[in-house]
Write a protein that holds these residues in place. Sequence first.
Motif, short mmCIF file in Angstrom:
data_model
loop_
_atom_site.label_atom_id
_atom_site.label_comp_id
_atom_site.label_asym_id
_atom_site.label_seq_id
_atom_site.Cartn_x
_atom_site.Cartn_y
_atom_site.Cartn_z
N ILE A 1 55.15 122.05 48.81
CA ILE A 1 54.98 122.38 47.38
C ILE A 1 55.32 121.17 46.51
O ILE A 1 54.61 120.86 45.55
CB ILE A 1 55.85 123.61 47.00
CG1 ILE A 1 55.26 124.86 47.66
CG2 ILE A 1 55.91 123.78 45.48
CD1 ILE A 1 56.12 126.09 47.54
N GLY A 2 56.38 120.47 46.87
CA GLY A 2 56.76 119.27 46.12
C GLY A 2 55.68 118.20 46.18
O GLY A 2 55.37 117.55 45.17
N ALA A 3 55.07 118.02 47.35
CA ALA A 3 54.01 117.01 47.50
C ALA A 3 52.78 117.39 46.67
O ALA A 3 52.20 116.54 45.99
CB ALA A 3 53.64 116.85 48.96
N VAL A 4 52.38 118.65 46.72
CA VAL A 4 51.21 119.09 45.95
C VAL A 4 51.48 118.96 44.45
O VAL A 4 50.67 118.40 43.70
CB VAL A 4 50.82 120.54 46.32
CG1 VAL A 4 49.77 121.08 45.37
CG2 VAL A 4 50.32 120.60 47.76
N ALA A 5 52.61 119.48 44.00
CA ALA A 5 52.95 119.40 42.58
C ALA A 5 53.10 117.95 42.13
O ALA A 5 52.63 117.57 41.05
CB ALA A 5 54.24 120.18 42.30
N GLY A 6 53.72 117.13 42.97
CA GLY A 6 53.87 115.71 42.64
C GLY A 6 52.53 115.00 42.55
O GLY A 6 52.32 114.16 41.67
N GLY A 7 51.61 115.34 43.46
CA GLY A 7 50.27 114.74 43.42
C GLY A 7 49.53 115.09 42.15
O GLY A 7 48.90 114.23 41.52
N ILE A 8 49.61 116.35 41.75
CA ILE A 8 48.94 116.79 40.52
C ILE A 8 49.56 116.09 39.31
O ILE A 8 48.85 115.58 38.44
CB ILE A 8 49.02 118.33 40.38
CG1 ILE A 8 48.17 118.99 41.46
CG2 ILE A 8 48.59 118.78 38.98
CD1 ILE A 8 48.38 120.48 41.60
N ALA A 9 50.87 116.06 39.26
CA ALA A 9 51.57 115.41 38.14
C ALA A 9 51.28 113.91 38.12
O ALA A 9 51.06 113.32 37.06
CB ALA A 9 53.07 115.66 38.23
#
Length: 150
Positions: free
Chosen positions: A86-94
């Motif tokens: 979840i952190g990787a996905v959210a970080g990628g979007i951000a």
Amino acid sequence: MHKRILILPLFALALTGCVGGLGGGDYERSETRRAYEVKMGVVESVRSVNLEGTQSGVGMATGAVVGGVVGSEVGEGKGKTLATVIGAVAGGIAGAAAEKGVTKKPGLEITVRLDSGRTLAVVQEDTGERFNVGDRVRVLESGGQTRVTH
């Protein structure tokens, strides 16, 4: 470890800041030794526009790494794995959104009435070169690229 996490986004933003200019006086190295057709004309109108930011993937990749590292610090076992994803996905979007926002630039839409009678509207980066209605300008065209200069 936390200092490295903070340095990664700064490094990515520095890389995205290296994107070349799009103004009338900016040329890519590959544009050297190329013949340009020069047309003369008069500026009919000028308006400010926004040039969309780049999405090179650097912001997304950096954001995903940072988000994954931060997410891996949460929980244990399957919860830790889920938090990392979840952190990787959210970080990628951000990160992608941050890159696009940081590389957004002001531009100009310059409408030129050519001596031939044709009218062109050329969009280029606003690099500070001033264009006013009535200015005599050069329009350079080559390989599908067009620019306006004085």
